[in-house]
Design a protein around this motif. Sequence first.
Motif, PDB file in Angstrom:
ATOM      1  N   TYR A  38       1.209  -1.312  -0.208  1.00 28.20           N
ATOM      2  CA  TYR A  38      -0.186  -0.445  -0.127  1.00 28.20           C
ATOM      3  C   TYR A  38       0.399   1.266  -0.092  1.00 28.20           C
ATOM      4  N   GLY A  39       0.708   2.167  -1.708  1.00 26.11           N
ATOM      5  CA  GLY A  39       1.335   3.372  -1.974  1.00 26.11           C
ATOM      6  C   GLY A  39       1.239   3.979  -0.291  1.00 26.11           C
ATOM      7  N   LEU A  40       0.532   4.350  -0.435  1.00 25.42           N
ATOM      8  CA  LEU A  40       0.327   6.065   1.414  1.00 25.42           C
ATOM      9  C   LEU A  40       0.720   5.229   2.238  1.00 25.42           C
ATOM     10  N   GLY A  41       0.510   4.125   2.562  1.00 23.81           N
ATOM     11  CA  GLY A  41       0.777   3.539   3.604  1.00 23.81           C
ATOM     12  C   GLY A  41       2.532   3.702   3.600  1.00 23.81           C
ATOM     13  N   CYS A  42       3.056   3.233   3.207  1.00 23.43           N
ATOM     14  CA  CYS A  42       4.709   3.959   3.147  1.00 23.43           C
ATOM     15  C   CYS A  42       5.058   6.064   3.507  1.00 23.43           C
ATOM     16  N   MET A  43       4.272   5.812   2.649  1.00 22.90           N
ATOM     17  CA  MET A  43       4.782   7.881   2.525  1.00 22.90           C
ATOM     18  C   MET A  43       4.451   8.319   4.208  1.00 22.90           C
ATOM     19  N   ASP A  44       3.369   7.743   4.553  1.00 22.32           N
ATOM     20  CA  ASP A  44       2.778   7.863   6.348  1.00 22.32           C
ATOM     21  C   ASP A  44       4.033   7.376   6.892  1.00 22.32           C
ATOM     22  N   ALA A  45       4.509   5.879   6.882  1.00 21.53           N
ATOM     23  CA  ALA A  45       5.824   5.560   7.453  1.00 21.53           C
ATOM     24  C   ALA A  45       6.622   6.948   7.438  1.00 21.53           C
TER      25      ALA A  45
END
Length: 128
Positions: free
Chosen positions: A79-86
């Motif tokens: 999940y790309g958005l999860g990567c950005m927020d991490a």
Amino acid sequence: MLIVVWLGVKIYLHQSSSEPRNTLTLETIDPRIDLIEKSDYGKAQRYYAFAGAYREGKGQKPDRIKALRYYAKSCELGYGLGCMDAGAMTTDKMEASHYYEKGCDLGYMGACKNWNVLNGYGFEYVPE
């Protein structure tokens, strides 16, 4: 007693101290995600939602460490958005770069932009 459906699982919230305290918490719901969701993408979205709940303190005290853990878990599941927020939540520059790069590789342009800014590049460069 107040019943709330959170990510497809009932959570019982008690409003008075006279009621029993055997409520579900996000930690007890976490293992059920693997039983509820068949696809990794669905699991990733649920972990992302858990991370947001911990980050914002919805249903419990805010906990940045658990939020980062769940964002990272959603990133691992694609999940790309999860990567950005991490990447945004971590304080380690190398770890943030890793999360942004993975999010960019997954096709999330916000992660690409953050990776480029973090590494001093313009927004024109997008890894394959």
